[in-house]
Design an enzyme around this catalytic site. Structure first.
Site, mmCIF file in Angstrom:
data_model
loop_
_atom_site.group_PDB
_atom_site.id
_atom_site.type_symbol
_atom_site.label_atom_id
_atom_site.label_comp_id
_atom_site.label_asym_id
_atom_site.label_seq_id
_atom_site.Cartn_x
_atom_site.Cartn_y
_atom_site.Cartn_z
ATOM 1 N N GLU A 59 4.303 31.722 10.465
ATOM 2 C CA GLU A 59 4.000 30.606 11.849
ATOM 3 C C GLU A 59 6.122 30.192 11.230
ATOM 4 O OE1 GLU A 59 1.775 27.329 10.677
ATOM 5 O OE2 GLU A 59 2.551 25.851 12.121
ATOM 6 N N CYS A 93 -6.406 10.357 -7.681
ATOM 7 C CA CYS A 93 -5.296 10.837 -8.375
ATOM 8 C C CYS A 93 -4.819 9.286 -8.637
ATOM 9 C CB CYS A 93 -4.369 11.280 -7.813
ATOM 10 S SG CYS A 93 -2.917 11.694 -8.900
ATOM 11 N N HIS A 114 -6.634 16.456 -7.203
ATOM 12 C CA HIS A 114 -7.072 16.166 -5.766
ATOM 13 C C HIS A 114 -8.125 16.878 -5.796
ATOM 14 C CE1 HIS A 114 -3.439 13.947 -4.920
ATOM 15 N NE2 HIS A 114 -3.285 14.665 -6.437
ATOM 16 N N GLU A 152 -9.856 17.674 -2.608
ATOM 17 C CA GLU A 152 -9.588 17.745 -1.523
ATOM 18 C C GLU A 152 -9.009 18.511 -0.554
ATOM 19 O OE1 GLU A 152 -8.057 15.151 -2.551
ATOM 20 O OE2 GLU A 152 -5.637 14.625 -2.107
HETATM 21 N N1 GLN Z 1 1.929 8.226 -9.298
HETATM 22 C C1 GLN Z 1 1.007 8.661 -10.149
HETATM 23 C C2 GLN Z 1 1.065 9.916 -10.815
HETATM 24 O O1 GLN Z 1 2.276 10.904 -10.086
HETATM 25 C C3 GLN Z 1 -0.428 9.394 -9.148
HETATM 26 C C4 GLN Z 1 -0.037 10.407 -8.317
HETATM 27 C C5 GLN Z 1 -1.054 10.928 -6.899
HETATM 28 O O2 GLN Z 1 -1.590 10.320 -6.260
HETATM 29 N N2 GLN Z 1 -1.063 12.778 -6.648
HETATM 30 O O3 GLN Z 1 0.827 10.195 -12.129
#
Ligand code: GLN
Length: 537
Positions: free
Chosen positions: A143, A384, A510, A512
């Site tokens: 893409e 996070c 994460h 997600e």
């Molecule tokens: N700012 C935070 C850190 O660096 C959380 C990062 C995030 O939410 N991806 O640890």
């Protein structure tokens, strides 16, 4: 004869026509026919990767297992295909130039003038073919970001032209995605922008083989024939891409438009057997026939832009569908939440998710929202920064740590309950230097999280510099916020769970990024289940 077939997807008329979804849908159809397919995104901007981009620019930054910070379209590829992508699946102009300039300095081109053609275009072609050779793919769908005619994308289109010339039409195919606008005043669909867009591509030496036409209204036979004639493609190669309620319908729509068959015929590949989309269809049936409905608040500071939380929103769709539940997500700007309006703002929610993020803006609103979820037994998922805020809230309001904070926001706090990781302290370069990609996590057996994952050792993707400060581990544990997930190698806290709460989870990683149609993420599925229970209470 090369065995891998290359399909290029370009876009014309406007951006945001859904090239990523069309690419992913075609890949899905080919995969459902038993082919080994991968997708690649070439981005024409000069950043080395989107990791340094504000989400307002191009939406969320998607992270792969190997720790690449990539374009959000890779998320669609994984969600549709259920196959992990990697750094090789996303290349930017910055990365291409960096490689070429490094070669120049090394002396690889000694004596030559280094130029866009052939050096930059060769590097582009090399990156496209490299992906194919890595895993013996039957098809590589590439893409090309941006819109035809942009200065930035010229070298990519030139690379496509060269690849076709070198490999022949049967091995290289170009799909051009355009818009057929509907003019309400005239009551007509208009083909002229598409004609112009194809002309722009032709000026660069590329005749598209297939046109995928994004439209609000069905394309009738006349319009299809007109587009075909003026754009020099077969009428059967004019594919309608009509607006639809969910991106997950698109593979079915593309099958009905015979996109996969047209592709296979042009590339001399067998068109039997039919694609097996039984599981996909089963997912759609559930998605379209929910028996429950919940309202989830997504608290974050990029609330104006849905794309900033793309993977989270898609994970809600997967997790909701598993529970036969329609998930209505309300994006709540964390800057608008204050201690005095928090209950008014959040009172109708069946679950609260506090989003990832960086920096101080909106942080107190996130903390207030978490306090509300904690005290009112509302299912809560913190991702996070969301998890870090849950730790801060608990420190301040349960443990009595006055002004507890993350040193990211307040380096001088008396209670640095979230602190910079040891390995991060010496890092000054911002690009690609966070803790990135897949890391293992061990889950305590006597936790809710273990019931959710149903296994002890998991692997999840990361993108952060700060972590829970283990100095406070015992105090949190004794007060009921328990570190139930720990990285087995370096003891970093990965998951926090509240003991006396129906569903309160903070994760440093994460989840997600790993939710797909075929494998909805268990955390999201469980969170939605808890939200349904909260609603029925
Ligand atoms: N700012 C935070 C850190 O660096 C959380 C990062 C995030 O939410 N991806 O640890």
């Amino acid at each position: 004869m090369p065995s891998t077939k290359y399909i290029f997807v370009t876009g014309g008329v406007t951006s945001s026509l859904g090239k990523g979804i069309i690419s992913a849908s075609l890949a899905k159809l080919l995969q459902a026919r038993g082919y080994n397919v991968t997708i690649q995104k070439l981005d024409p901007y000069i950043n080395i990767d989107p990791g340094t981009l504000n989400p307002y620019e191009h939406g969320e930054c998607y992270v792969t297992d190997d720790g690449a910070e990539t374009d959000l379209d890779l998320g669609h590829y994984e969600r549709f295909l259920n196959v992990p992508t990697s750094q090789a699946n996303n290349i930017t102009t910055g990365r291409i130039y960096q490689a070429v300039i490094e070669k120049e300095r090394r002396g690889d081109y000694l004596g030559e003038t280094v130029q866009v053609i052939p050096h930059i275009t060769d590097e582009i072609k090399y990156r496209i073919k490299l992906l194919a050779s890595d895993s013996n793919f039957d098809f590589v769908i590439t893409e090309i970001g941006g819109t035809v005619g942009d200065i930035e994308s010229l070298p990519y289109i030139e690379a496509v032209r060269q690849m076709r010339w070198e490999m022949g039409d049967n091995n290289c195919l170009v799909i051009h995605l355009t818009l057929i606008p509907y003019l309400a005043a005239a009551g007509e669909l208009k083909t002229k922008p598409t004609q112009h867009s194809v002309k722009a591509l032709l000026e660069l030496g590329v005749q598209p083989d297939i046109l995928v036409c994004r439209t609000e209204k069905p394309l009738n036979e006349n319009i299809r024939n007109k587009i075909a004639l003026f754009c020099n493609v077969e009428p059967t190669s004019v594919i309608e891409s009509i607006d639809t309620k969910t991106i997950y319908n698109v593979p079915i729509l593309m099958r009905d438009e015979r996109l996969d068959i047209v592709v296979l015929e042009k590339m001399n590949k067998p068109v039997t057997p039919e694609p097996d989309l039984a599981r996909w269809q089963h997912f759609l049936d559930k998605l379209h026939n929910p028996v429950h409905e919940v309202k989830i608040g997504l608290v974050g500071k990029y609330a104006e832009l849905k794309d900033a939380y793309k993977s989270i929103l898609e994970s809600f769709i997967h997790g909701g569908t598993m529970n036969e539940c329609k998930v209505n997500v309300s994006l709540i700007h964390s800057e608008t939440i204050l201690p005095e309006n928090v209950s008014e703002k959040l009172k109708d929610l069946n679950g609260i998710l506090v989003a990832p993020g960086f920096g101080e803006r909106g942080i107190e609103g996130k903390i207030a929202a978490i306090g509300y979820a904690r005290k009112n037994n509302i299912p809560f998922l913190g991702i996070c920064l969301g998890m870090q805020c849950a730790v801060i809230e608990f420190g301040r309001n349960v443990l009595g740590f006055e002004d507890a904070h993350s040193t990211e926001m307040n380096p001088r706090t008396k209670y640095p309950v979230i602190d910079i990781m040891e390995a991060q302290k010496k890092i000054s370069c911002k690009g690609g230097t966070m803790r990135l990609g897949a890391y293992p996590c061990r889950i305590s057996k006597d936790s809710k999280l273990f019931d959710i994952y149903k296994k002890e050792l998991i692997s999840e993707r990361h993108r952060h510099r700060y972590e829970f400060n283990n100095k406070y581990l015992k105090q949190y544990h004794d007060a009921g916020m328990i570190a139930v997930g720990i990285n087995p190698k370096d003891d970093l806290v990965e998951i926090m769970e509240l003991k006396d709460h129906p569903w309160f989870v903070g994760v440093q990683f994460h989840p997600e990024y790993k939710s797909t149609v075929a494998n909805p993420h268990p955390l999201f599925a469980s969170f939605i289940k808890a939200a349904i229970e909260n609603k029925n209470k």
